[in-house]
Design a protein around this motif. Structure first.
Motif, mmCIF file in Angstrom:
data_model
loop_
_atom_site.group_PDB
_atom_site.id
_atom_site.type_symbol
_atom_site.label_atom_id
_atom_site.label_comp_id
_atom_site.label_asym_id
_atom_site.label_seq_id
_atom_site.Cartn_x
_atom_site.Cartn_y
_atom_site.Cartn_z
ATOM 1 N N LEU A 92 44.889 14.308 27.370
ATOM 2 C CA LEU A 92 44.325 14.692 28.661
ATOM 3 C C LEU A 92 45.314 15.480 29.507
ATOM 4 C CD1 LEU A 92 42.002 14.516 30.698
ATOM 5 C CD2 LEU A 92 42.953 12.327 31.472
ATOM 6 N N ILE A 93 46.553 14.969 29.630
ATOM 7 C CA ILE A 93 47.551 15.643 30.465
ATOM 8 C C ILE A 93 47.918 16.998 29.878
ATOM 9 C CG2 ILE A 93 49.839 15.482 31.496
ATOM 10 C CD1 ILE A 93 47.809 13.515 32.618
ATOM 11 N N ALA A 94 48.059 17.046 28.544
ATOM 12 C CA ALA A 94 48.383 18.318 27.894
ATOM 13 C C ALA A 94 47.288 19.345 28.134
ATOM 14 C CB ALA A 94 48.602 18.105 26.397
ATOM 15 N N SER A 95 46.031 18.897 28.108
ATOM 16 C CA SER A 95 44.926 19.825 28.325
ATOM 17 C C SER A 95 44.946 20.387 29.740
ATOM 18 C CB SER A 95 43.587 19.137 28.038
ATOM 19 O OG SER A 95 43.336 18.106 28.984
ATOM 20 N N LEU A 96 45.350 19.558 30.721
ATOM 21 C CA LEU A 96 45.452 20.052 32.094
ATOM 22 C C LEU A 96 46.517 21.136 32.191
ATOM 23 C CD1 LEU A 96 45.348 18.157 35.404
ATOM 24 C CD2 LEU A 96 47.359 19.540 34.922
ATOM 25 N N PRO A 107 54.845 13.504 32.451
ATOM 26 C CA PRO A 107 54.429 13.794 31.077
ATOM 27 C C PRO A 107 54.699 15.231 30.661
ATOM 28 C CG PRO A 107 52.765 12.492 32.174
ATOM 29 C CD PRO A 107 53.758 12.880 33.226
ATOM 30 N N PHE A 108 54.597 16.187 31.602
ATOM 31 C CA PHE A 108 54.917 17.578 31.273
ATOM 32 C C PHE A 108 56.357 17.702 30.802
ATOM 33 C CE2 PHE A 108 57.089 21.425 32.644
ATOM 34 C CZ PHE A 108 56.398 22.386 31.920
ATOM 35 N N VAL A 109 57.275 17.065 31.528
ATOM 36 C CA VAL A 109 58.688 17.120 31.147
ATOM 37 C C VAL A 109 58.886 16.520 29.764
ATOM 38 C CG1 VAL A 109 61.000 16.249 31.684
ATOM 39 C CG2 VAL A 109 59.545 17.151 33.512
ATOM 40 N N ALA A 119 36.933 23.161 30.598
ATOM 41 C CA ALA A 119 38.358 22.893 30.800
ATOM 42 C C ALA A 119 38.710 22.948 32.278
ATOM 43 C CB ALA A 119 39.193 23.907 30.009
ATOM 44 N N VAL A 120 38.134 23.917 32.985
ATOM 45 C CA VAL A 120 38.376 24.034 34.426
ATOM 46 C C VAL A 120 37.872 22.790 35.148
ATOM 47 C CG1 VAL A 120 37.784 25.314 36.516
ATOM 48 C CG2 VAL A 120 38.275 26.553 34.405
ATOM 49 N N GLY A 121 36.648 22.373 34.823
ATOM 50 C CA GLY A 121 36.061 21.206 35.476
ATOM 51 C C GLY A 121 36.860 19.941 35.236
ATOM 52 N N ALA A 122 37.311 19.729 33.995
ATOM 53 C CA ALA A 122 38.082 18.533 33.667
ATOM 54 C C ALA A 122 39.409 18.516 34.417
ATOM 55 C CB ALA A 122 38.317 18.471 32.164
ATOM 56 N N SER A 123 40.067 19.667 34.490
ATOM 57 C CA SER A 123 41.355 19.748 35.177
ATOM 58 C C SER A 123 41.206 19.487 36.672
ATOM 59 C CB SER A 123 41.990 21.125 34.948
ATOM 60 O OG SER A 123 42.240 21.346 33.581
ATOM 61 N N LEU A 124 40.197 20.128 37.278
ATOM 62 C CA LEU A 124 39.979 19.939 38.712
ATOM 63 C C LEU A 124 39.537 18.510 39.025
ATOM 64 C CD1 LEU A 124 38.228 23.304 39.676
ATOM 65 C CD2 LEU A 124 40.630 22.655 39.970
ATOM 66 N N LEU A 125 38.765 17.905 38.116
ATOM 67 C CA LEU A 125 38.315 16.529 38.315
ATOM 68 C C LEU A 125 39.502 15.563 38.281
ATOM 69 C CD1 LEU A 125 35.890 14.657 38.676
ATOM 70 C CD2 LEU A 125 35.739 14.486 36.181
ATOM 71 N N LEU A 126 40.437 15.788 37.363
ATOM 72 C CA LEU A 126 41.629 14.937 37.288
ATOM 73 C C LEU A 126 42.464 15.075 38.557
ATOM 74 C CD1 LEU A 126 43.502 13.023 35.819
ATOM 75 C CD2 LEU A 126 44.468 14.983 34.584
ATOM 76 N N CYS A 127 42.630 16.302 39.028
ATOM 77 C CA CYS A 127 43.382 16.522 40.267
ATOM 78 C C CYS A 127 42.687 15.852 41.453
ATOM 79 C CB CYS A 127 43.533 18.014 40.532
ATOM 80 S SG CYS A 127 44.614 18.868 39.365
ATOM 81 N N VAL A 136 51.336 12.842 41.610
ATOM 82 C CA VAL A 136 51.441 14.115 40.890
ATOM 83 C C VAL A 136 52.781 14.216 40.165
ATOM 84 C CG1 VAL A 136 51.632 16.624 41.181
ATOM 85 C CG2 VAL A 136 49.831 15.363 42.360
ATOM 86 N N HIS A 137 53.859 13.853 40.858
ATOM 87 C CA HIS A 137 55.179 13.942 40.235
ATOM 88 C C HIS A 137 55.297 13.028 39.015
ATOM 89 C CE1 HIS A 137 56.503 16.606 43.246
ATOM 90 N NE2 HIS A 137 56.776 15.728 44.198
ATOM 91 N N PHE A 138 54.826 11.803 39.134
ATOM 92 C CA PHE A 138 55.009 10.845 38.049
ATOM 93 C C PHE A 138 53.918 10.919 36.980
ATOM 94 C CE2 PHE A 138 57.356 8.429 41.487
ATOM 95 C CZ PHE A 138 58.614 8.673 40.952
#
Length: 205
Positions: A75-79, A59-61, A9-17, A52-54
């Motif tokens: 994917l976004i929810a998992s981040l 999607p978070f909002v 999970a850490v790797g996927a999140s950092l990779l997306l960023c 990042v904002h869009f």
């Protein structure tokens, strides 16, 4: 809070960023061809900031308004679930966080796009927009964390080095450091314009 973390999970999140950072920098540097290093850097940051904002906060909002992150998939929810291990307020509907993120997406995201245009086209209102955006970013960061700090940080995971130093300190410090540098750049440029205008008037006196 659980001090453990999942490498996948850490790797996927950092990779997306990292992918968003790469895309933002590539676009910003392309738009800034032929310009000075400071403007190329500013454009790279602004493109990443807008993405990042869009692409992440938008999607978070939406997910927070129709439900919450903890019960969402994708994917976004998992981040955001991963970031929620550092700050639990992002997992469930927190009115302060969601309200700030709504402003961040609409106002900060739009201002970033306007500022990109103003820099590329050398518009006279560039530094007005730049100062406004930077103040908004700094205010958003303060209001994200100050209420929780005043309550003793009950939602922040400060026991795990990854969640505290990388997720909370590093990622959020970027949105303090770079807006601060851009504010300083605007101050220097406005000072130059002021002295230039003063010198021009003196020549005709």
């Amino acid at each position: 809070m659980d001090a453990g973390w999942e490498p996948g999970a850490v790797g996927a999140s950092l990779l997306l960023c990292a992918a968003l950072l790469g895309a933002g920098c590539a676009l910003g540097l392309r738009l800034g061809r032929g310009r000075g290093a400071a403007d190329r850097g500013a454009l790279a940051w602004l493109c990443y900031d807008a993405l990042v904002h869009f692409a992440l906060e938008g999607p978070f909002v939406y997910l927070s308004l129709v439900g919450n992150i903890a019960d969402s998939d994708g994917l976004i929810a998992s981040l955001w679930k991963e970031y929620g291990k550092a700050d639990a307020r992002w997992l469930y509907f927190d009115p302060t966080i969601v309200s700030l993120e709504m402003l961040t997406v609409v106002v900060d995201g739009s201002l970033a796009l306007v500022l990109i245009y103003a820099i590329v086209k050398e518009k006279y209102y560039r530094h007005f927009i730049q100062i406004t955006l930077c103040v908004c970013e700094l205010y958003g960061g303060w209001m994200t964390f100050a209420p929780d700090w005043l309550m003793g940080s009950p939602n922040l995971n400060t026991n795990n080095w990854l969640y505290f130093w990388v997720y909370l300190v590093f990622f959020n410090s970027v949105w303090v450091l770079i807006p601060g540098l851009l504010l300083w750049q605007s101050l220097v440029e406005l000072k130059k314009m002021h002295f230039k205008g003063t010198s021009s008037r003196k020549k005709f006196q």
